[in-house]
Design a protein around this motif. Structure first.
Motif, mmCIF file in Angstrom:
data_model
loop_
_atom_site.group_PDB
_atom_site.id
_atom_site.type_symbol
_atom_site.label_atom_id
_atom_site.label_comp_id
_atom_site.label_asym_id
_atom_site.label_seq_id
_atom_site.Cartn_x
_atom_site.Cartn_y
_atom_site.Cartn_z
ATOM 1 N N PHE A 12 0.897 -1.109 0.172
ATOM 2 C CA PHE A 12 0.162 -0.025 0.082
ATOM 3 C C PHE A 12 0.794 1.247 -0.011
ATOM 4 N N VAL A 13 1.848 1.491 0.967
ATOM 5 C CA VAL A 13 2.537 2.416 0.971
ATOM 6 C C VAL A 13 3.608 2.572 -0.130
ATOM 7 N N GLY A 14 4.133 1.201 -0.471
ATOM 8 C CA GLY A 14 5.489 1.190 -1.119
ATOM 9 C C GLY A 14 4.929 1.516 -2.569
ATOM 10 N N PHE A 31 10.963 -3.782 -4.868
ATOM 11 C CA PHE A 31 11.385 -5.098 -4.644
ATOM 12 C C PHE A 31 10.214 -5.581 -3.578
ATOM 13 N N ASP A 32 9.744 -6.785 -4.214
ATOM 14 C CA ASP A 32 8.694 -7.446 -3.335
ATOM 15 C C ASP A 32 8.344 -9.003 -3.772
ATOM 16 N N ILE A 33 7.721 -9.589 -2.971
ATOM 17 C CA ILE A 33 7.731 -10.919 -2.939
ATOM 18 C C ILE A 33 7.071 -11.338 -4.484
ATOM 19 N N GLY A 54 11.462 -10.822 -5.060
ATOM 20 C CA GLY A 54 12.552 -11.245 -3.968
ATOM 21 C C GLY A 54 11.760 -11.467 -2.788
ATOM 22 N N GLU A 55 12.759 -11.964 -2.092
ATOM 23 C CA GLU A 55 12.295 -12.198 -0.485
ATOM 24 C C GLU A 55 13.301 -11.803 0.122
ATOM 25 N N LEU A 56 12.881 -10.724 1.051
ATOM 26 C CA LEU A 56 13.704 -9.981 2.119
ATOM 27 C C LEU A 56 14.643 -10.984 2.853
ATOM 28 N N THR A 144 4.256 -7.770 19.206
ATOM 29 C CA THR A 144 5.377 -8.363 18.485
ATOM 30 C C THR A 144 5.729 -7.416 17.514
ATOM 31 N N TYR A 145 4.645 -6.837 16.855
ATOM 32 C CA TYR A 145 4.760 -5.917 15.746
ATOM 33 C C TYR A 145 5.752 -4.647 16.044
ATOM 34 N N GLY A 146 5.281 -4.103 17.205
ATOM 35 C CA GLY A 146 5.935 -2.866 17.619
ATOM 36 C C GLY A 146 7.179 -3.221 17.974
ATOM 37 N N SER A 148 9.294 -5.648 17.123
ATOM 38 C CA SER A 148 9.932 -5.738 15.844
ATOM 39 C C SER A 148 10.440 -4.390 15.068
ATOM 40 N N LYS A 149 9.550 -3.521 15.039
ATOM 41 C CA LYS A 149 9.909 -2.334 14.554
ATOM 42 C C LYS A 149 10.797 -1.422 15.226
ATOM 43 N N PHE A 150 10.786 -1.458 16.822
ATOM 44 C CA PHE A 150 11.877 -0.773 17.295
ATOM 45 C C PHE A 150 13.133 -1.567 17.517
ATOM 46 N N THR A 172 4.965 6.541 11.437
ATOM 47 C CA THR A 172 3.586 6.874 11.186
ATOM 48 C C THR A 172 2.791 6.233 11.714
ATOM 49 N N CYS A 173 1.456 6.529 11.650
ATOM 50 C CA CYS A 173 0.475 5.989 12.664
ATOM 51 C C CYS A 173 -0.579 5.132 11.428
ATOM 52 N N TRP A 174 -1.827 5.143 11.960
ATOM 53 C CA TRP A 174 -2.844 4.537 10.746
ATOM 54 C C TRP A 174 -2.845 4.968 9.314
ATOM 55 N N PRO A 181 -5.544 -2.210 0.097
ATOM 56 C CA PRO A 181 -5.890 -3.496 -0.395
ATOM 57 C C PRO A 181 -6.132 -4.620 0.673
ATOM 58 N N ARG A 182 -6.804 -4.049 1.860
ATOM 59 C CA ARG A 182 -7.258 -5.091 2.901
ATOM 60 C C ARG A 182 -8.297 -4.379 3.776
ATOM 61 N N PRO A 183 -9.112 -5.115 4.613
ATOM 62 C CA PRO A 183 -10.144 -4.302 5.279
ATOM 63 C C PRO A 183 -9.581 -3.846 6.578
ATOM 64 N N ARG A 184 -9.982 -2.578 6.761
ATOM 65 C CA ARG A 184 -9.350 -2.047 7.913
ATOM 66 C C ARG A 184 -9.901 -0.581 8.192
ATOM 67 N N ILE A 185 -10.302 -0.275 9.293
ATOM 68 C CA ILE A 185 -10.669 1.188 9.627
ATOM 69 C C ILE A 185 -9.732 2.136 9.222
HETATM 70 N N1 LIG Z 1 -0.279 0.771 6.816
HETATM 71 C C1 LIG Z 1 -0.257 1.566 8.154
HETATM 72 O O1 LIG Z 1 -1.211 1.768 8.491
HETATM 73 C C2 LIG Z 1 1.311 1.524 8.718
HETATM 74 C C3 LIG Z 1 1.140 2.368 9.927
HETATM 75 C C4 LIG Z 1 2.509 2.737 10.507
HETATM 76 C C5 LIG Z 1 3.669 1.945 9.879
HETATM 77 N N2 LIG Z 1 3.649 1.182 8.604
HETATM 78 C C6 LIG Z 1 4.818 0.772 7.923
HETATM 79 O O2 LIG Z 1 4.612 1.102 6.533
HETATM 80 C C7 LIG Z 1 5.372 0.185 5.812
HETATM 81 C C8 LIG Z 1 4.585 -0.233 4.667
HETATM 82 O O3 LIG Z 1 3.068 -0.831 5.313
HETATM 83 P P1 LIG Z 1 1.976 -0.926 4.168
HETATM 84 O O4 LIG Z 1 0.830 -0.474 4.794
HETATM 85 O O5 LIG Z 1 2.317 -0.508 2.883
HETATM 86 O O6 LIG Z 1 1.788 -2.565 4.235
HETATM 87 P P2 LIG Z 1 1.724 -3.646 3.132
HETATM 88 O O7 LIG Z 1 1.546 -4.919 3.910
HETATM 89 O O8 LIG Z 1 0.598 -2.988 2.223
HETATM 90 O O9 LIG Z 1 3.100 -3.549 2.298
HETATM 91 C C9 LIG Z 1 4.349 -4.317 2.782
HETATM 92 C C10 LIG Z 1 4.865 -4.911 1.440
HETATM 93 O O10 LIG Z 1 6.023 -5.886 1.884
HETATM 94 C C11 LIG Z 1 5.929 -6.992 1.115
HETATM 95 N N3 LIG Z 1 6.539 -7.952 2.087
HETATM 96 C C12 LIG Z 1 6.295 -8.399 3.197
HETATM 97 N N4 LIG Z 1 7.018 -9.577 3.655
HETATM 98 C C13 LIG Z 1 8.107 -9.231 2.754
HETATM 99 C C14 LIG Z 1 9.258 -10.203 2.737
HETATM 100 N N5 LIG Z 1 9.542 -11.174 3.287
HETATM 101 N N6 LIG Z 1 9.786 -10.209 1.288
HETATM 102 C C15 LIG Z 1 10.019 -9.195 0.468
HETATM 103 N N7 LIG Z 1 8.605 -8.442 0.497
HETATM 104 C C16 LIG Z 1 7.822 -8.589 1.747
HETATM 105 C C17 LIG Z 1 4.617 -7.353 1.017
HETATM 106 O O11 LIG Z 1 4.479 -8.246 -0.033
HETATM 107 C C18 LIG Z 1 3.928 -5.938 0.815
HETATM 108 O O12 LIG Z 1 3.816 -5.672 -0.534
HETATM 109 C C19 LIG Z 1 5.697 -1.193 6.826
HETATM 110 O O13 LIG Z 1 7.001 -1.267 7.152
HETATM 111 C C20 LIG Z 1 4.771 -0.781 8.114
HETATM 112 O O14 LIG Z 1 5.266 -1.538 9.128
HETATM 113 C C21 LIG Z 1 2.291 1.068 7.945
#
Ligand SMILES: NC(=O)c1ccc[n+]([C@@H]2O[C@H](COP(=O)([O-])OP(=O)(O)OC[C@H]3O[C@@H](n4cnc5c(N)ncnc54)[C@H](O)[C@@H]3O)[C@@H](O)[C@H]2O)c1
Length: 317
Positions: A12-14, A31-33, A54-56, A144-146, A148-150, A172-174, A181-185
């Motif tokens: 979504f963000v990428g 770069f993405d899966i 590719g895979e991270l 776990t998510y937070g 991992s990010k910290f 950033t926040c929500w 591309p996913r259900p979410r508030i």
């Molecule tokens: N969406 C939010 O509300 C939000 C809020 C705070 C921070 N963030 C951060 O922003 C970033 C992007 O979030 P987003 O909302 O676009 O999420 P997203 O899930 O839409 O995008 C993440 C992308 O990473 C790819 N990915 C995941 N695992 C992978 C792997 N092992 N190898 C290669 N690619 C891989 C996925 O295929 C996906 O396209 C993330 O780091 C997230 O932590 C998002």
């Protein structure tokens, strides 16, 4: 013209940041899966946007892609995202978010790439201790998510210092907006309102959280990328406001008269039995002072834009 390598460039963000950079003329690698439908659509239009599958966690795939592309800077978006995803597979979340981020940094060192913008999250703070917090607030992530990010932020600080690299963490926040591309508030409420479906959420009306429109986030990310003399290595990019979810639902009902959507009082649950920690607003004055970040969309403006996009989508089908 710069050459920017975006991990998670199909997400979504990428994909949104890839689009913004490619439209202004940068050479961009996503770069993405897998290639998401959004990325495929963009690549059909933008010849300066490339896809590297590719895979991270697979070092060689990442290193080869980065070497081939010859990047000037990296925007690191790829991650297992969200509290529920993090809880459903703690080990995999750590592997992708922590080990994967170290792989990105190592690939940068190999390819002599000196700058990274890392997408971090308000989840690094754990429970907020005030209605509005700034970047000096203590980081005590509880999920776990937070965590991992910290961990990623801290490891990147260590790595950057030893290797004379610059890593800027954007908390950033929500994030919301058309194309999520996913259900979410608030998407779930907007889609239900526009489609004429009923939706009631149990609990959360008083819950306050900062929600940022995707265009504001990408504008802030580009400004952080372009800025060359960072005094800090962490910035908030959100709205600086945290209206309650009840207020959000009221606004959607105003924008879509007759919408049968509601939210009741009580604790907000991220998922069944997972009560959300206290959040609030993220003060963005550090990003404003450093590189002129100024959000354009209030939550109400962003909701209007999402409703309009959903209506256009309905007309197209
Ligand atoms: N969406 C939010 O509300 C939000 C809020 C705070 C921070 N963030 C951060 O922003 C970033 C992007 O979030 P987003 O909302 O676009 O999420 P997203 O899930 O839409 O995008 C993440 C992308 O990473 C790819 N990915 C995941 N695992 C992978 C792997 N092992 N190898 C290669 N690619 C891989 C996925 O295929 C996906 O396209 C993330 O780091 C997230 O932590 C998002």
């Amino acid at each position: 013209m710069a050459r920017i390598f975006i991990t998670g460039g199909g997400g979504f963000v990428g994909a949104a940041i890839a689009e913004r950079l490619a439209r202004r003329g940068d050479e961009v690698a996503a770069f993405d899966i897998v290639e998401s439908p959004r990325l495929k659509e963009l690549r059909a239009e933008l010849p300066n946007l490339a896809f590297y599958p590719g895979e991270l966690t697979e070092w060689s795939q990442l290193a080869e892609a980065m070497k081939d592309f010859d990047a000037d800077a990296v925007i690191h978006c790829a991650a297992v995202v969200g509290v529920l995803n993090g809880a459903s597979s703690r080990l995999w979340t750590m592997r992708v978010n922590v080990e994967g981020s170290l792989n990105v940094l190592s690939a940068m060192r190999l390819c002599d790439v000196k700058r990274m913008i890392n997408l971090s999250s308000e989840e690094v703070y754990g429970a907020f201790t005030g209605d509005t917090i700034d970047e000096t607030h203590g980081c005590f992530p509880v999920k776990t998510y937070g965590i991992s990010k910290f961990a990623t932020e801290q490891l990147a600080r260590d790595f950057a210092e030893e290797n004379e690299m610059e890593v800027i963490h954007i908390r950033t926040c929500w994030v919301y907006g058309p194309g999520l591309p996913r259900p979410r508030i608030p998407k779930t409420f907007i889609d239900a309102a526009v489609d004429g479906r009923s939706l009631h959420l149990d609990g959360g009306a008083a819950y306050r959280v900062d929600q940022v429109y995707i265009d504001d986030l990408t504008e802030g990310l580009v400004a952080a990328l372009d800025h060359r003399t960072h005094k800090h290595d962490v910035y908030h990019i959100t709205t600086g406001q945290a209206p309650s979810l009840g207020q959000m639902v009221d606004w959607i009902r105003e924008i879509v008269p007759g919408a049968d959507i509601s939210i009741s009082s009580g604790p907000y649950q991220v998922g069944p039995g997972v009560v959300a920690v206290r959040k609030g607003a993220l003060d963005c004055s550090r990003a404003r002072d450093a590189f002129g970040y100024q959000p354009k969309f209030t939550l109400r403006d962003g909701l209007e834009a999402c409703v309009a996009a959903r209506r256009r989508m309905q007309q197209d089908v």
